[in-house]
Design an enzyme around this catalytic site. Structure first.
Site, PDB file in Angstrom:
ATOM      1  N   VAL A 197       0.843  -1.188   0.000  1.00  0.00           N
ATOM      2  CA  VAL A 197       0.000   0.000   0.000  1.00  0.00           C
ATOM      3  C   VAL A 197       0.885   1.248   0.000  1.00  0.00           C
ATOM      4  O   VAL A 197       2.080   1.180   0.270  1.00  0.00           O
ATOM      5  CB  VAL A 197      -0.962  -0.032   1.208  1.00  0.00           C
ATOM      6  CG1 VAL A 197      -0.214   0.273   2.494  1.00  0.00           C
ATOM      7  CG2 VAL A 197      -2.120   0.935   1.018  1.00  0.00           C
ATOM      8  N   LEU A 199       1.650   3.715   1.825  1.00  0.00           N
ATOM      9  CA  LEU A 199       2.463   4.174   2.944  1.00  0.00           C
ATOM     10  C   LEU A 199       3.656   3.282   3.244  1.00  0.00           C
ATOM     11  O   LEU A 199       4.476   3.612   4.091  1.00  0.00           O
ATOM     12  CB  LEU A 199       1.607   4.286   4.215  1.00  0.00           C
ATOM     13  CG  LEU A 199       0.464   5.306   4.163  1.00  0.00           C
ATOM     14  CD1 LEU A 199      -0.308   5.306   5.473  1.00  0.00           C
ATOM     15  CD2 LEU A 199       0.987   6.705   3.859  1.00  0.00           C
ATOM     16  N   LYS A 200       3.758   2.148   2.568  1.00  0.00           N
ATOM     17  CA  LYS A 200       4.850   1.214   2.850  1.00  0.00           C
ATOM     18  C   LYS A 200       6.107   1.615   2.084  1.00  0.00           C
ATOM     19  O   LYS A 200       6.104   2.477   1.219  1.00  0.00           O
ATOM     20  CB  LYS A 200       4.412  -0.206   2.484  1.00  0.00           C
ATOM     21  CG  LYS A 200       3.194  -0.688   3.262  1.00  0.00           C
ATOM     22  CD  LYS A 200       3.425  -0.635   4.761  1.00  0.00           C
ATOM     23  CE  LYS A 200       2.303  -1.284   5.544  1.00  0.00           C
ATOM     24  NZ  LYS A 200       1.025  -0.556   5.482  1.00  0.00           N
ATOM     25  N   ASN A 201       7.220   0.913   2.423  1.00  0.00           N
ATOM     26  CA  ASN A 201       8.505   1.263   1.814  1.00  0.00           C
ATOM     27  C   ASN A 201       8.578   0.885   0.340  1.00  0.00           C
ATOM     28  O   ASN A 201       9.450   1.347  -0.382  1.00  0.00           O
ATOM     29  CB  ASN A 201       9.653   0.604   2.584  1.00  0.00           C
ATOM     30  CG  ASN A 201       9.474  -0.892   2.726  1.00  0.00           C
ATOM     31  OD1 ASN A 201       8.368  -1.388   2.870  1.00  0.00           O
ATOM     32  ND2 ASN A 201      10.578  -1.622   2.710  1.00  0.00           N
ATOM     33  N   ARG A 202       7.660   0.030  -0.111  1.00  0.00           N
ATOM     34  CA  ARG A 202       7.574  -0.312  -1.536  1.00  0.00           C
ATOM     35  C   ARG A 202       6.100  -0.419  -1.871  1.00  0.00           C
ATOM     36  O   ARG A 202       5.344  -1.093  -1.194  1.00  0.00           O
ATOM     37  CB  ARG A 202       8.285  -1.648  -1.820  1.00  0.00           C
ATOM     38  CG  ARG A 202       8.128  -2.139  -3.265  1.00  0.00           C
ATOM     39  CD  ARG A 202       8.854  -1.217  -4.241  1.00  0.00           C
ATOM     40  NE  ARG A 202       8.830  -1.763  -5.598  1.00  0.00           N
ATOM     41  CZ  ARG A 202       7.847  -1.533  -6.469  1.00  0.00           C
ATOM     42  NH1 ARG A 202       6.811  -0.804  -6.124  1.00  0.00           N
ATOM     43  NH2 ARG A 202       7.910  -2.040  -7.681  1.00  0.00           N
TER      44      ARG A 202
END
Length: 218
Positions: A197, A199-202
């Site tokens: 999603v 907001l994640k780092n990928r």
């Protein structure tokens, strides 16, 4: 004098290359699961050194599907961290099992493994450790606890019968690309759920995958 300075939170890093890929996908006629999704699964499996990737709509769905695959349901208990998002716990309820919350260790945001040991009963079928902020749990310590308690483990499904201890389903929503003692997230736990999603780092729209440890592929 400026009293408040805006601080960007999780700004997207989008280049023309990503824009061109989205346009190409839209023009292909595939706007749900299609060739690009299959290619994505293949590349992620290679990246994580694992055998199987399945793209779903959310990490919550990935965790729930893994629990269903494990044959976990009413009468079973699943241990997870009290310090997490609801998605680590709600899938346990969705399949009819009982969530058992344990606290994090002192001076840590990760599981208290001694608390996990105390929480294991004959009804325990899985543990959902939560990797947080790109930091993976101490899986050696967790597996040591599960090995010490394996006499309590009673499998009641074909997948459970392939294990001689409580299974590990990692909530690695924060940990795609992270490593633990030279191994990548996705090849350490028996099953792993990632989140992609925004907001994640990928990120890649809202695709999420279950990474199944090759050595334990059903």
């Amino acid at each position: 004098m400026e009293l408040h300075k805006p601080i960007p939170f999780s700004p997207p890093d989008i280049t023309q290359e990503e824009i061109d890929e989205v346009v190409d996908a839209l023009r292909s006629g595939w706007i749900t699961t299609g060739p690009k999704t299959k290619l994505f699964e293949k590349h992620l499996a290679e990246f994580c050194n694992t055998s199987t990737v399945c793209c779903l709509n959310s990490a919550t769905a990935a965790l729930e599907l893994a629990l269903i695959l494990m044959g976990i349901g009413p009468g079973d208990e699943v241990i997870t961290s009290a310090y997490t998002y609801t998605a680590s716990c709600s899938p346990i309820v969705h399949v009819g099992a009982t969530p058992v919350l344990v606290d994090v260790a002192p001076d840590s945001f990760l599981l208290d493994y001694e608390a996990v040991s105390r929480a294991i009963t004959k009804k325990t079928k899985a543990v959902i450790p939560v990797d947080l902020g790109g930091v993976m749990c101490d899986y050696d310590r967790l597996y040591q606890v599960l090995e010490e308690k394996k006499a309590l483990y009673t499998p009641n499904s074909p997948v459970q019968a392939t294990f001689d201890r409580v299974m590990v389903l990692a909530d690695s929503a924060h940990a795609i690309g992270a490593t633990y003692k030279g191994k990548k997230a996705g090849e350490v736990a028996d099953f792993t759920a990632f989140s992609l999603v925004v907001l994640k780092n990928r990120t890649s729209d809202r695709y999420t995958g279950i990474w199944e440890k090759g050595a334990k592929a059903a």
